[in-house]
Design an enzyme around this catalytic site. Structure first.
Site, mmCIF file in Angstrom:
data_model
loop_
_atom_site.group_PDB
_atom_site.id
_atom_site.type_symbol
_atom_site.label_atom_id
_atom_site.label_comp_id
_atom_site.label_asym_id
_atom_site.label_seq_id
_atom_site.Cartn_x
_atom_site.Cartn_y
_atom_site.Cartn_z
ATOM 1 N N GLU A 185 0.873 -1.167 0.000
ATOM 2 C CA GLU A 185 0.000 0.000 0.000
ATOM 3 C C GLU A 185 0.916 1.225 0.000
ATOM 4 O O GLU A 185 1.822 1.299 0.833
ATOM 5 C CB GLU A 185 -0.884 0.022 1.247
ATOM 6 C CG GLU A 185 -1.851 1.199 1.220
ATOM 7 C CD GLU A 185 -2.641 1.399 2.506
ATOM 8 O OE1 GLU A 185 -2.276 0.782 3.536
ATOM 9 O OE2 GLU A 185 -3.613 2.171 2.483
ATOM 10 N N ARG A 213 4.799 -12.927 9.693
ATOM 11 C CA ARG A 213 5.595 -11.783 9.334
ATOM 12 C C ARG A 213 6.816 -11.697 10.243
ATOM 13 O O ARG A 213 6.904 -12.355 11.265
ATOM 14 C CB ARG A 213 4.772 -10.510 9.422
ATOM 15 C CG ARG A 213 4.082 -10.335 10.732
ATOM 16 C CD ARG A 213 2.978 -9.317 10.598
ATOM 17 N NE ARG A 213 3.475 -8.006 10.961
ATOM 18 C CZ ARG A 213 2.728 -6.895 10.879
ATOM 19 N NH1 ARG A 213 1.497 -6.962 10.418
ATOM 20 N NH2 ARG A 213 3.216 -5.747 11.251
ATOM 21 N N LYS A 253 3.876 0.394 10.717
ATOM 22 C CA LYS A 253 3.883 1.700 10.052
ATOM 23 C C LYS A 253 3.483 2.801 11.020
ATOM 24 O O LYS A 253 3.971 3.913 10.947
ATOM 25 C CB LYS A 253 2.910 1.680 8.876
ATOM 26 C CG LYS A 253 3.517 1.106 7.619
ATOM 27 C CD LYS A 253 2.541 1.173 6.468
ATOM 28 C CE LYS A 253 3.079 0.379 5.276
ATOM 29 N NZ LYS A 253 2.042 0.193 4.247
#
Length: 569
Positions: free
Chosen positions: A44, A269, A279
RNA sequence: UGGGGCGUGGUGUAAUUGGUAACACACUUGACUCUGGAUCAAGUUAGUCUAGGUUCGAGUCCUAGCGCCCCAGCCA
């Protein structure tokens, strides 16, 4: 981008196949996708890529490469409120830096807005989607809880005609932001929240960075991702564990729409000790000025690591070693550092740099003489050759390399002791000069002319070799000593205040202003990597280092056995 | 509490798919060395979440527990 790196896209071969490879190999063997392998990396564009993304993209691109397939780059840009073109170029640069390329397969989910819209109408016409006028709060209230089923929206049974009309008017901009959504008609009693009539489209009147004001309704992730995969005929959609619960919905849309049956496979992850990889936190570090920007060398972003001096090869090696699995795990930061040292050890040119200079005068050396002494550029790589380093009567050595009163097991320079100046001569300390405060400001030595180059004809041994620079030839430099940004292993778990900034390392950046470096560093180019002998690996800062005003970033220190000994006392 | 997923040394991954726990990082000790770097050698820490069961044999299979992670955005 670095010009000196030999980037590699080749996956490491000698490792047991992980569960994703096993799945892909099964699909190839069974002919499920005609033996084809097509993956995608779907960032994204709302932030910079970090080491966690590197894991994902190396899996995506790596799997494709391993099986002779393709990997598309697709920007998942379905939320104009958070996304920006600023990030698109940076993301592409970082992927290239890691050695991957998507050829002509650059896509944007926003390219599919038209088709996605048609898919939505298709579902409405099939009676599988409806326009819902509930407010966000009402939707939440209808969703139910972990143990209780949700309740149906009172708009759930609208006619197909009405739904179609309303949806078209949503698209036409007739309604206020937030006033209506398009939802899939699935099952408000599903034990899986994701299936409780998920929102497919919402009204957003913020202009999109690519489609401008063409649209005022935008698809949700769940209504965009799977279909985008299908449109691109992706065979294996590899993503992280949190999407596992979305898979039933992913497959529901594909089935109801009759699209290409991409297989979604989830993996854990990456988590790293002493850092944060969300983020939200990274953005806070930037916004609150805790770091200088997304590319601050302390950031776990790829641009930060690049500026710090990390190599793509080191990152690949690291990723290869941590493997791929479904277990939640936290990898030791020291493994990353090991991979960096391991790579840099083989390729970084050695130079001499004195961070905290202490003046040494060789009393029996001719006042004006200058000798050029040959130094090896890289003991690990004979092809790196040698260079000449100037030597003269007055030198600088590291303050740490001299002690007036040596502690136990200290075998560097101290009064009466002889050490070797790397590639130069043996010197013996005779006396020191102190200032008014009693601090040693000058160390006086004598040298043995017979030890030129660093060897003694009588084969006598010295316990220590120290680095040095000639005072009149040395260049000034600023050196930035970077260390872990957080002292806590898991910063986000830390402290009563609950704030991850509680464990910020106050010494994550120590700036050394009066460093003295050997003259060969005069032309150090951006991101050029060096080993400052006995100190660590450094690179010229890509933003601020200039000829005449050199700035070096410490990538990682050398292992320091002496520090351990000294610490034990 | 419902659903989904995961439990192997301090850390991360393995274990020929039922055959007697390996590799790497970290740590310790030693050797070597013109970087107290690198390299090399040796070593410590697990009897595989627990309890039962199947089996000649279980980290791998079965049962029941326990623990951890994810899900109640009109984020992705």
């Amino acid at each position: 981008m670095s010009t000196t790196d030999t980037n590699t896209t080749a996956p490491t071969q000698n490792r047991a196949p992980d569960f994703i490879r096993q799945a892909i190999e099964e699909d190839i063997a069974s002919g499920r996708y005609g033996g084809r392998v097509a993956t995608r990396f779907p960032p994204e564009p709302n932030g910079y890529l970090h080491i966690g993304h590197a894991k994902a993209l190396c899996i995506d691109f790596g799997m494709a490469a391993r099986y002779g397939g393709t990997c598309n780059l697709r920007f998942d840009d379905t939320n104009p409120e958070k996304e920006d073109v600023e990030y698109v170029d940076a993301i592409m640069e970082d992927i290239h830096w890691l050695g991957y390329d998507w050829g002509d397969r650059l896509y944007y989910a926003s390219d599919y807005f038209g088709r996605l819209y048609d898919f939505a109408e298709q579902l409405i016409k099939a009676g599988k989607a409806y326009v819902c006028d509930l407010t966000a709060d009402e939707v939440r209230g209808h969703r139910g809880t972990l143990t209780e089923a949700g309740i149906n929206s009172r708009f759930r049974e609208r006619s197909i005609e009405e739904n179609l009309d309303l949806f078209r008017r949503m698209r036409a901009g007739e309604f206020e932001e937030g006033s209506r959504t398009l939802r899939a008609k699935i099952d408000m009693a599903s034990p899986n929240f994701i299936m409780r009539d998920p929102v497919m489209y919402r009204i957003v009147k913020t202009p999109h960075h690519r489609t401008g004001t063409t649209w005022c309704i935008y698809p949700m992730y769940d209504f965009a991702h799977g279909q985008s995969d299908a449109i691109e005929r992706i065979t294996h959609s590899l993503c992280s564990l949190e999407y596992e619960i979305h898979r039933p919905l992913y497959e529901w849309f594909i089935r109801e729409l009759g699209l290409y049956p991409t297989r979604q496979i989830e993996f854990a992850r990456l988590n790293l000790t002493h850092t944060v990889l969300s983020k939200r936190y990274l953005r806070r570090l930037v916004d609150e000025g805790i770091v200088s920007g997304w590319d601050d060398p302390r950031m776990p972003t790829l641009c930060g690591m690049r500026r710090r001096g990390y190599t793509p090869e080191a990152i690949h090696a690291f990723l290869d070693r941590i493997g791929v699995a479904k277990t939640d795990s936290v990898v030791d930061f020291s493994l990353l550092e090991h991979c960096v040292r391991d790579d840099l050890n083989k390729r970084a040119a050695r130079v001499m740099a004195v961070l905290n200079p202490l003046k040494v005068v060789i009393d029996n050396y001719p006042d004006e003489a200058v000798e050029q002494l040959e130094a090896v550029n890289n003991p690990e790589d004979a092809s790196a050759g040698t260079r000449m380093v100037p030597f003269s009567k007055v030198l600088y050595i590291e303050q740490d390399d001299f002690r007036e009163v040596p502690p136990p097991k200290y075998y560097r320079l101290h009064p009466g002791n002889e050490v070797r100046l790397r590639y130069a001569y043996y010197i013996k300390c005779t006396h020191v000069v102190k200032d008014a405060d009693g601090a040693v400001v000058e160390v006086h030595c004598t040298y043995d002319p017979a030890t030129r180059g660093g060897q003694s004809p009588d084969n006598r041994k010295v316990k220590s070799t120290i680095h040095w620079v000639s005072a009149r030839h040395a260049l000034d430099a600023e050196v930035r000593l970077y260390d872990k940004l957080f002292t806590a292993e898991n910063p986000s778990f830390e402290r009563e205040g609950g704030d991850f900034t509680a464990s910020l390392n106050p010494r994550s950046l120590v700036t050394v202003n009066g460093a003295k470096v050997e003259p060969s560093l005069a032309g150090a180019k951006a991101e050029q990597r060096y080993q400052f002998e006995r100190v660590g690996y450094f690179c010229a800062d890509s933003m601020e280092s200039k000829p005449g005003a050199l700035v070096f970033n410490r990538t990682v220190s050398l292992k320091d056995t002496w520090a351990k000994i000294a610490q034990k006392g």
